[in-house]
Design an enzyme around this catalytic site. Structure first.
Site, mmCIF file in Angstrom:
data_model
loop_
_atom_site.group_PDB
_atom_site.id
_atom_site.type_symbol
_atom_site.label_atom_id
_atom_site.label_comp_id
_atom_site.label_asym_id
_atom_site.label_seq_id
_atom_site.Cartn_x
_atom_site.Cartn_y
_atom_site.Cartn_z
ATOM 1 N N THR A 257 -6.080 10.332 -12.610
ATOM 2 C CA THR A 257 -5.964 9.343 -11.516
ATOM 3 C C THR A 257 -7.176 9.427 -10.625
ATOM 4 O OG1 THR A 257 -3.606 9.478 -11.496
ATOM 5 C CG2 THR A 257 -4.600 8.747 -9.476
ATOM 6 N N THR B 74 3.286 -6.127 8.075
ATOM 7 C CA THR B 74 3.034 -7.468 7.534
ATOM 8 C C THR B 74 2.221 -8.262 8.536
ATOM 9 O OG1 THR B 74 5.217 -8.019 8.386
ATOM 10 C CG2 THR B 74 5.003 -7.685 6.022
#
Lengths: 404, 404
Positions: A194, A404
């Site tokens: 990764t 958001t």
């Protein structure tokens, strides 16, 4: 091995540079190029995750088509170009085509890499728009190399580099490497990745030999680390040999093998040491397993246990959680033959609390930024060293804070 | 199924009670007894962890010696009696001997259970000292049952109980169950248990038949939950049938099977719902796997991913982390055929972002205390439902906060 960048450690035959393409919300540099003067011999390893990013598919095709030759490595951060379907593949190939035009090579000689958010198609047009300017700025000095090391970072807090030099018949071979990786770190590269890792050398080595060296080094380094147990979709390790030193390295060169293993191990430890939210860097030494593979199995169960990792975050000498993880690890164990030490402090002997166990001392030991845990399974001769992190509230904040 | 305790749901043939033995630092009740009037038929399942606690070894020996008969269940919280060597076994056996003397049965008819810290020998003398007083207080009323439900708790925040009743030829069969479990929750019971679960019925069922019912119910309930992925050393599920209802249940009684599965599923969900530091209770529905076992494999990779769990903590609709976990799950997948919905909201189709994906709506959906994620793998007909939690800073605090 050296850890500081100087002009004298940058392998000859490569040029480097980075620029802002507008992919990182932070506005930092996010697009880097490594360009070999001539096609370099390449060896590579990619994630074992069945979901893997578009650039990895293109890289594999390209390496196969060229027989392991790379002219241009094009790396962007801020977007992983993964789970983006045909649009993702198209974006990776468009990047290759643009680079091939600029540098006068075939698109197959380009090696694209991406890291960042998954599931959002890569806006290749942003990379292509800034590529001519970036191409005009490339250089072979250490600060150019440093630009690459910085541009590829995502949640990393520091750049990660490693260098090595050795001589063959009075001629110097150099090796320089850089990587990124902080979260979603549990590389399982095939032949074992990764992170994004780029290792460069000016030795002359054929691709097949290069691959063999790389596989051996990865097994003892990148495949022996874990931050969170999540194997990424984008892990890539690329080793390029320019041949510009004029030194040819054969299949059994111990100096090259050692230099490569040292560089890979240094980078692997730097990745863990910069793990997301890390409070403690933990070195696990497993001995007495029935095989090295079984030792790694035992180490991974411990490295992935949320209860073990949170105990470490609190410097809690609760060794029972280690024993519990060994019990479900799948490794061959005899619960009554397990010995555990924290550094030099015995905490568990024959599966029970060691007589010398001193909770205060053990707690003080675990308060250190780096510590070592040694486990003797008394089953055989298998062993491994594995590096991992604790699990902190900061890790949760990094990965949970969403607005958001 | 009923969820409130009343006198009319407590199976006949059992007495209950709890007392303070001084094992819990909080000073709460920590020692409970369940005593059958006559030897009850027993079925049990224990953890698959190779490191397992002393009482589990004694329980297995005892059940074998008696052919599955239990008179007394003796449960302590505050100490797991695990990784304590011979002293641990001695403590468990001493508890059996003391209970056998008081209740006039053989020590083999006693079923000891322990939960709490690992690696500290159980001070059985504390249990033995208070046992006579506890024996004198036992009763068969619902509040006596409730005493057991409370005494066995550790980091749990609420007691967990479930009840069922049904009739056979006009005669009532009752079932009552209680369990504890909040952290180190990833039961793998053999034939499949990180909790202590006690299920009681007044049906008359032979031990072998009872075991078969238990195995089936466990597979769909306790083996389908995970809080932190750590499989405990002490997981135990015990099902006792007193026969006091006078109703004999054969091997193929659908009502009993359903009642047992409902009771087990209710308790399993209560365990996850009280998971350490939980912010969200997540129901995963995997469909289209090549087999049910493969569906469970996919569900577990998601349930154990620190990146997925922290995203849930932040109500972050980062579905890419789900796809990455599916990729390394080991389940058979085709990255380009994965569909994912959050409740009724499509977020991923054919492995890429769904056209309808609405980040705001997805975020709002994940802000709910309980939510459901449906994954269609499009590979076959295997499926599963699995319950898990998010990973919060509170979980880290609970497991990391340590003071000497």
């Amino acid at each position: 091995m050296m850890s500081e960048i100087s002009h004298f450690v940058i392998p000859r035959g490569f040029r480097f540079g980075a620029i802002k393409a507008g992919l990182k919300a932070s506005g930092r540099t996010d697009f880097a190029l490594i360009v070999a003067d001539e096609p370099a011999c390449a060896a590579a390893a990619f994630t074992a995750n069945k979901v893997s990013a578009a650039p990895l598919a293109v890289d594999k095709e390209n390496l196969k088509a060229t027989g392991g030759r790379v002219r241009v490595v094009a790396i962007n951060a801020g977007n992983a170009n993964c789970a983006a379907g045909q649009a993702g593949l198209d974006a990776a190939r468009a990047t290759c085509t643009a680079a091939a035009e600029i540098f006068g090579c075939s698109p197959q000689e380009v090696f694209p890499s991406s890291t960042g958010i998954i599931g959002v198609p890569l806006p290749a047009e942003k990379l292509i728009a800034v590529m001519p300017e970036l191409a005009s700025r490339l250089g072979s000095a250490s600060d150019h190399f440093q630009q690459v090391a910085l541009a590829i970072l995502t949640t990393d807090t520091v750049e990660k580099t490693a260098f090595a030099r050795f001589e063959v018949d009075g001629r110097e071979v150099r090796m320089a490497a850089t990587c990124k990786g902080s979260g979603m770190i549990h590389p399982q590269l095939v032949p074992h990745a990764t992170m994004l890792v780029y290792i460069l050398t000016d030795a002359e080595i054929e691709p097949q030999t290069l691959q063999s060296y790389l596989n051996g080094a990865i097994e003892l380094s990148f495949n022996r680390i874990s931050v969170d147990g999540d194997t990424s979709t984008n892990d890539t390790v690329l080793l390029l040999a320019s041949g510009a030193s004029g030194v040819t390295i054969g299949a059994e060169n111990e100096e090259f093998r050692q230099a490569l293993t040292q560089v890979c191990t240094s980078l692997a430890k730097q990745v863990v040491g910069d793990g997301e939210g890390i409070g403690h860097l933990v070195e696990l030494r497993i001995d007495g397993a029935v095989s090295d593979a079984d030792a790694v199995k035992a180490a991974k169960a411990i490295a992935h246990s949320m209860l073990v990792k949170t105990a470490w975050a609190g410097a809690d000498p609760n060794w029972g959680r280690l024993v519990a993880a060994l019990g479900y690890s799948g490794a061959q164990i005899d619960p009554e033959r397990i010995d555990i030490s924290f550094g030099e402090l015995p905490v568990c002997r024959n599966g029970g609390r060691a007589e010398e166990f001193d909770e205060e001392k053990a707690h003080a030991y675990l308060k250190q930024e780096k510590f070592s845990i040694a486990i003797q399974l008394n089953q055989g001769k298998g062993s491994c060293v594995f590096w991992t992190t604790d699990l902190t509230t900061e890790y949760v904040h990094i990965n949970a804070d969403y607005s958001t």
